[in-house]
Design an enzyme around this catalytic site. Structure first.
Site, PDB file in Angstrom:
ATOM      1  N   THR A  49       9.088  -0.846  27.165  1.00 26.25           N
ATOM      2  CA  THR A  49       7.810  -0.544  26.513  1.00 26.25           C
ATOM      3  C   THR A  49       7.452  -1.582  25.466  1.00 26.25           C
ATOM      4  O   THR A  49       6.286  -1.952  25.306  1.00 26.25           O
ATOM      5  CB  THR A  49       7.876   0.851  25.875  1.00 26.25           C
ATOM      6  OG1 THR A  49       7.995   1.833  26.902  1.00 26.25           O
ATOM      7  CG2 THR A  49       6.630   1.151  25.060  1.00 26.25           C
ATOM      8  N   THR A 146      13.433   2.060  26.530  1.00 26.91           N
ATOM      9  CA  THR A 146      14.165   3.131  25.849  1.00 26.91           C
ATOM     10  C   THR A 146      14.824   4.118  26.803  1.00 26.91           C
ATOM     11  O   THR A 146      15.757   4.817  26.401  1.00 26.91           O
ATOM     12  CB  THR A 146      13.237   3.906  24.894  1.00 26.91           C
ATOM     13  OG1 THR A 146      12.146   4.468  25.635  1.00 26.91           O
ATOM     14  CG2 THR A 146      12.713   2.994  23.790  1.00 26.91           C
TER      15      THR A 146
END
Length: 388
Positions: A49, A146
């Protein structure tokens, strides 16, 4: 970090440096501004991300599909000229190739470019091992998605013999998102990697100003900023605005204390022993374990109920585990509660099931894989889980 007083000429030099960084990503100064002997930090991208762009600032949850624009490592340095005041940063890109956009009329993609592979972990581990002996490098930051960051950081902590700071970092929102957490997370990760006290502590994880060990940290929320926590043990340090502070030391074996260096693992990542995970729940069937046994796995991790218990019954997991063990398969159990250790009780010793302490199932799987690459002796594998 030590505070310094800057002369007018030094301020001018820094201003010129940061101005150049804003102009183009290729003008990273090979040396620090005059008078500053800054640490040298390698910034390595594995995607995620933090390396994604949304089509609008409000797009913080629908980005990163095939063909979507990405943030290259040099873009981070250009967007954060402040880094030039804390470290001499160079960049490396270890992202997998981006898949092409979907053909016209094809169904839309349901995700990004795909998850991290063991082959990619091997490449990064080997590069980190090279950097471990490079006198021109003081610390390393690895950016990562993540979803599986905690696993990747744990793999590096098991397989790379390094005392230099290695810091994994990511973000919950894309680089372009409103109130994005990426810039401050990345800035703090570089600060930590440039801090000598961060060395020798194994691979670290740094987000939301908290510093956790790769062994203990886990993701607990899909979108919230405070998603990463070490449930049982808490943070070992913090990256506060004034300085990076450490309070505790990890005692379990890691990095330079580990026996599983990447050079001693099978050369081909696909040759690592196959280990799979199953989940324990009411009336969980045994046929899933039987299927894994027939498929030829070498180890099975059961994410057990309560303090680490498979489900019983004639058709349940317990009997299937016995059948798997009879064929030489090593069985390890974790606790799906995510808090508390799986204890070494007389009943568990009698069952031959190895407790995974307080590791998550995905981390127990990785440890069992590298352990099985070295030995198939249950006593030795239990010793490994006790020490790591």
């Amino acid at each position: 970090m030590k505070l310094i007083s800057l002369s007018p000429s030094l301020v001018a030099a820094i201003a010129l440096t940061t101005s150049a960084l804003r102009g183009t990503a290729q003008e990273i100064p090979p040396i620090a501004p005059p008078g500053l002997n800054l640490p040298r930090v390698v910034l390595m991208s594995m995607g995620g991300t933090i390396a994604s762009r949304g089509d609008t600032r409000m797009n913080i949850n629908n980005y990163g599909g095939p063909g979507s624009p990405r943030v290259d490592p040099e873009h981070w340095v250009a967007d954060l000229p402040d880094l030039a005041l804390i470290a001499r940063v160079t960049t490396e890109d270890f992202r997998p190739p981006q898949p092409p956009p979907a053909a016209p009329g094809a169904p839309p993609s349901t995700g990004g470019a795909g998850g991290t592979t063991t082959e990619q972990l091997y490449k990064v581990a080997r590069r980190l091992q090279e950097l471990a002996t490079d006198d021109k490098v003081d610390g390393i930051v690895v950016t990562h998605g993540t979803n599986t960051m905690a696993e990747s950081a744990w793999f590096m902590s098991l397989t790379v013999n390094i005392k230099k700071p290695v810091v994994f970092v990511g973000s919950q929102r894309p680089w372009t998102g409103i109130s994005g957490d990426g810039p401050l997370n990345l800035y703090n990760a570089v600060r930590i990697a440039a801090t000598p006290a961060a060395g020798g502590k194994g691979v670290l994880h740094a987000m939301n100003q908290n510093i956790n060990t790769a062994r203990d940290v886990t993701k607990l929320s899909a979108y919230r900023m405070d998603t990463f926590r070490s449930i049982d043990l808490g943070v070992i340090g913090v990256a506060d605005p004034d300085r990076v502070v450490f309070y505790t030391e990890p005692l379990r074996r890691h990095t330079y204390k580990s026996e599983f260096n990447i050079a001693n693992l099978p050369a081909d990542s696909k040759a690592l022993p196959a280990v799979e995970c199953v989940y324990a729940y009411t009336e969980a069937p045994g046929y899933l374990i039987d299927a894994l046994t027939e498929h030829g796995v070498k180890g099975i991790v059961v994410d057990g109920t309560g303090a680490g218990s498979p489900t019983g019954g004639a058709t349940g997991q317990t009997e299937a585990i016995k059948r798997a063990q009879a064929k030489g398969i090593i069985v390890v159990v974790t606790a799906r509660t995510r808090g508390g250790r799986v204890q070494d009780t007389p009943r568990r010793r009698e069952s031959g099931i190895i407790p995974a302490d307080n590791l998550t199932p995905e981390k127990a799987r990785m440890l069992l894989q590298v352990a099985l690459a070295k030995t198939s002796d249950p006593k030795e594998i239990k010793r490994i889980f006790d020490e790591y």
